[in-house]
Scaffold this active site. Structure first.
Site, PDB file in Angstrom:
ATOM      1  N   HIS A   1      40.793  42.317  39.062  1.00  0.00           N
ATOM      2  CA  HIS A   1      41.076  41.605  37.796  1.00  0.00           C
ATOM      3  C   HIS A   1      39.976  40.617  37.423  1.00  0.00           C
ATOM      4  O   HIS A   1      39.238  40.128  38.265  1.00  0.00           O
ATOM      5  CB  HIS A   1      42.435  40.903  37.848  1.00  0.00           C
ATOM      6  CG  HIS A   1      42.537  39.738  38.793  1.00  0.00           C
ATOM      7  ND1 HIS A   1      43.684  39.425  39.468  1.00  0.00           N
ATOM      8  CD2 HIS A   1      41.636  38.787  39.174  1.00  0.00           C
ATOM      9  CE1 HIS A   1      43.494  38.351  40.195  1.00  0.00           C
ATOM     10  NE2 HIS A   1      42.261  37.937  40.039  1.00  0.00           N
TER      11      HIS A   1
ATOM     12  N   ASP B   1      42.227  30.955  32.577  1.00  0.00           N
ATOM     13  CA  ASP B   1      43.643  31.173  32.872  1.00  0.00           C
ATOM     14  C   ASP B   1      44.311  29.941  33.483  1.00  0.00           C
ATOM     15  O   ASP B   1      43.641  28.990  33.897  1.00  0.00           O
ATOM     16  CB  ASP B   1      43.810  32.384  33.809  1.00  0.00           C
ATOM     17  CG  ASP B   1      42.812  32.388  34.964  1.00  0.00           C
ATOM     18  OD1 ASP B   1      42.144  31.360  35.185  1.00  0.00           O
ATOM     19  OD2 ASP B   1      42.700  33.412  35.651  1.00  0.00           O
TER      20      ASP B   1
ATOM     21  N   GLU C   1      45.710  41.894  35.297  1.00  0.00           N
ATOM     22  CA  GLU C   1      46.057  42.723  36.443  1.00  0.00           C
ATOM     23  C   GLU C   1      45.935  44.207  36.095  1.00  0.00           C
ATOM     24  O   GLU C   1      45.891  44.561  34.901  1.00  0.00           O
ATOM     25  CB  GLU C   1      47.493  42.395  36.874  1.00  0.00           C
ATOM     26  CG  GLU C   1      47.714  40.930  37.228  1.00  0.00           C
ATOM     27  CD  GLU C   1      47.043  40.486  38.529  1.00  0.00           C
ATOM     28  OE1 GLU C   1      45.908  40.921  38.802  1.00  0.00           O
ATOM     29  OE2 GLU C   1      47.651  39.698  39.265  1.00  0.00           O
TER      30      GLU C   1
ATOM     31  N   ASP D   1      42.221  42.764  43.299  1.00  0.00           N
ATOM     32  CA  ASP D   1      42.685  44.007  42.674  1.00  0.00           C
ATOM     33  C   ASP D   1      41.823  44.378  41.465  1.00  0.00           C
ATOM     34  O   ASP D   1      42.205  45.204  40.648  1.00  0.00           O
ATOM     35  CB  ASP D   1      44.168  43.903  42.284  1.00  0.00           C
ATOM     36  CG  ASP D   1      44.435  42.775  41.276  1.00  0.00           C
ATOM     37  OD1 ASP D   1      43.463  42.178  40.760  1.00  0.00           O
ATOM     38  OD2 ASP D   1      45.615  42.500  40.997  1.00  0.00           O
TER      39      ASP D   1
HETATM   40  C1  F6R Z   1      40.426  32.468  38.073  1.00  0.00           C
HETATM   41  C2  F6R Z   1      40.141  33.852  37.760  1.00  0.00           C
HETATM   42  C3  F6R Z   1      40.335  34.912  38.792  1.00  0.00           C
HETATM   43  C4  F6R Z   1      39.393  34.751  39.973  1.00  0.00           C
HETATM   44  C5  F6R Z   1      39.588  35.868  40.978  1.00  0.00           C
HETATM   45  C6  F6R Z   1      38.745  35.676  42.202  1.00  0.00           C
HETATM   46  O1  F6R Z   1      40.209  31.646  36.957  1.00  0.00           O
HETATM   47  O2  F6R Z   1      39.768  34.122  36.684  1.00  0.00           O
HETATM   48  O3  F6R Z   1      40.146  36.143  38.186  1.00  0.00           O
HETATM   49  O4  F6R Z   1      38.076  34.752  39.513  1.00  0.00           O
HETATM   50  O5  F6R Z   1      40.935  35.948  41.352  1.00  0.00           O
HETATM   51  O6  F6R Z   1      39.185  34.551  42.882  1.00  0.00           O
HETATM   52  P1  F6R Z   1      38.364  33.987  44.137  1.00  0.00           P
HETATM   53  O7  F6R Z   1      37.067  33.483  43.606  1.00  0.00           O
HETATM   54  O8  F6R Z   1      39.213  32.874  44.675  1.00  0.00           O
HETATM   55  O9  F6R Z   1      38.205  35.117  45.091  1.00  0.00           O
END
Ligand code: F6R
Length: 270
Positions: free
Chosen positions: A143, A66, A148, A141
């Protein structure tokens, strides 16, 4: 699904990096799906250390999950802004290893035609034969990528609006220290879809910390629902490895069983 529980973040990261290194050694031109965020930083650090000891990334192809849409339009390419995921990947991994620039694929947050770009990104994944190993974190959440709650479990690469929780989480992680107002954060992103992620041949998810304990339990042990998009992990047909620390595992109902299975598999060399 293999659920591997390690004592702490460092051990989790080492274990995850060993799995990735194993793929690269077995298939030097493997296709990796990569995630950003705080969780995989330790894994990437360990991969960099392994690279210094000879792990070769020269044929590895990568696709990131992403990117924020429109980040830092005023800044020069390729890193869009200090908060762009492109820059994160460059700083935390790419600039330290011998990966070829042409083998790196990142969603283009500055594209003038997001729809066209998303179709191209999907086609590009197919062109190289699909993702061999998709590395994932877990959002607060539930994801994966920026899928989302409410995203279809069959969704493809597309533009997605971010939830308030994700904006809060990412504000703390990336924007607060840079003194950027929360209202100025990008509210949209390009993300691979859950359907795209499920087509990866194998999955490696890393999760740490007590803040993720409740959502991890929902993801792994709760019902499959578009309200927790990562619960789609329960539908995946390839090899799935979930590497977590004790704090993240603390709300799992069956953590004792997962540890027992790991011991048994180790004992029988499986
Ligand atoms: C980022 C992504 C997100 C993160 C998730 C957890 O490329 O795909 O889904 O993996 O938001 O983020 P952290 O590791 O910062 O808690």
């Amino acid at each position: 699904m293999d659920i591997i529980i390690r004592d702490n973040y460092e051990e989790m990261s080492t274990y995850a990096a060993e799995i990735i290194a194993g793929y690269i050694k077995y298939k030097p031109d493997c296709v990796l799906g990569l995630a950003t965020g705080g969780t995989p930083i330790g894994t990437y650090k360990e991969l960099i250390r392994m690279h210094h000891e000879g792990l070769d990334f020269s044929q590895v192809i990568t696709f990131n999950l992403d990117e924020y849409l429109g980040v830092g339009m005023e800044l020069e390419r390729p890193y869009h802004s200090d908060q762009s995921y492109a820059r994160f990947m460059h700083e935390e991994l790419f600039k330290h290893i011998n990966i070829k620039k042409e083998n790196i694929h990142l969603p283009d947050g500055q594209t003038e035609d997001p729809k066209k770009f998303c179709i191209w990104y999907e086609a590009e994944i197919k062109r190289v034969g699909g993702i061999d190993l998709q590395i994932l974190g877990l959002g607060g959440d539930g994801h994966w990528g920026f899928n989302e709650p409410g995203s279809s479990l069959g969704s493809r690469t597309r533009v997605q609006a971010l939830t308030e929780q994700t904006l809060d989480d990412n504000y703390e992680a990336f924007y607060k220290n840079a003194n950027i107002e929360r209202s100025k954060m990008p509210h949209f992103a390009i993300t691979m879809g859950i359907g795209t992620i499920l087509e990866a041949k194998n999955i490696l998810m890393v999760v740490n910390g007590s803040k993720k304990a409740n959502i991890l339990a929902k993801c792994l042990e709760g019902p499959i629902t578009s309200q927790v998009t990562s619960s789609a992990i329960q539908l995946h047909s390839g090899e799935i490895t979930v590497v977590i620390d004790e704090a993240a595992a603390s709300k799992l109902t069956h953590s004792g069983r997962y540890k027992h299975i790991e011991k048994l598999k180790h004992q029988f060399g499986l």
